[in-house]
Design a protein around this motif. Structure first.
Motif, PDB file in Angstrom:
ATOM      1  N   SER A  25       0.851  -1.180   0.000  1.00  0.00           N
ATOM      2  CA  SER A  25       0.000   0.000   0.000  1.00  0.00           C
ATOM      3  C   SER A  25       0.891   1.234   0.000  1.00  0.00           C
ATOM      4  N   PHE A  29       2.229   0.777  -6.609  1.00  0.00           N
ATOM      5  CA  PHE A  29       3.021  -0.425  -6.434  1.00  0.00           C
ATOM      6  C   PHE A  29       3.401  -1.052  -7.766  1.00  0.00           C
ATOM      7  N   LYS A  30       2.632  -0.768  -8.773  1.00  0.00           N
ATOM      8  CA  LYS A  30       2.751  -1.525 -10.009  1.00  0.00           C
ATOM      9  C   LYS A  30       4.091  -1.327 -10.693  1.00  0.00           C
ATOM     10  N   ASN A  74      -1.244  -7.480  -9.739  1.00  0.00           N
ATOM     11  CA  ASN A  74      -1.141  -6.035  -9.564  1.00  0.00           C
ATOM     12  C   ASN A  74      -2.495  -5.390  -9.299  1.00  0.00           C
ATOM     13  N   ASP A  77      -2.493  -5.493  -5.762  1.00  0.00           N
ATOM     14  CA  ASP A  77      -1.256  -5.032  -5.126  1.00  0.00           C
ATOM     15  C   ASP A  77      -0.656  -6.117  -4.238  1.00  0.00           C
TER      16      ASP A  77
END
Length: 124
Positions: A25, A29-30, A74, A77
């Motif tokens: 978080s 993040f991707k 993804n 996440d």
């Protein structure tokens, strides 16, 4: 800033399986790779495996090749570490580590963020 939370550890008999999860978080993040490291009691943290930000490429330590598999979702996440044919020497605290680059290898210093870890204990 990326916040990582690992889960899925526990006690398992030798030969068994566990699936660890790492939920990220914070900042997006991707774009980052994720590495898994482990630290046994009294020992240094060592590389287990890593996955690229697309999920299309992975790397593993020789000690876990053929037994552990990295994957990621993804949309959630989340990165997973599927661990099969567990051995007593796999006993350790497992950490996921993230970076904001394309690097997905064994160098711990290249990772910028890490979680609190999840304990895996394999009984023989």
């Amino acid at each position: 800033q990326v916040h990582l939370v690992e889960s899925g550890g526990g006690l398992v008999e030798a030969g068994g399986s566990l699936r660890l999860s790492c939920v990220a978080s914070g900042t997006p993040f991707k774009g980052g790779a994720i590495g898994w490291f482990r630290q046994a009691a009294g020992k240094e943290r060592t590389f287990v495996g890593a996955i690229s930000w697309t999920g299309g490429s992975t790397r593993y330590a020789d000690s876990v090749k053929g037994r552990f598999t990295d994957s990621r979702d993804n949309a959630k996440d989340t990165v997973y570490l599927q661990m099969n044919s567990l051995k007593s020497e796999d006993t350790a605290n497992y950490y996921c580590e993230a970076n904001n680059s394309l690097y997905y290898g064994p160098d711990l210093w290249r990772y910028d963020f890490w979680g609190q870890g999840t304990q895996v204990t394999v009984s023989s």
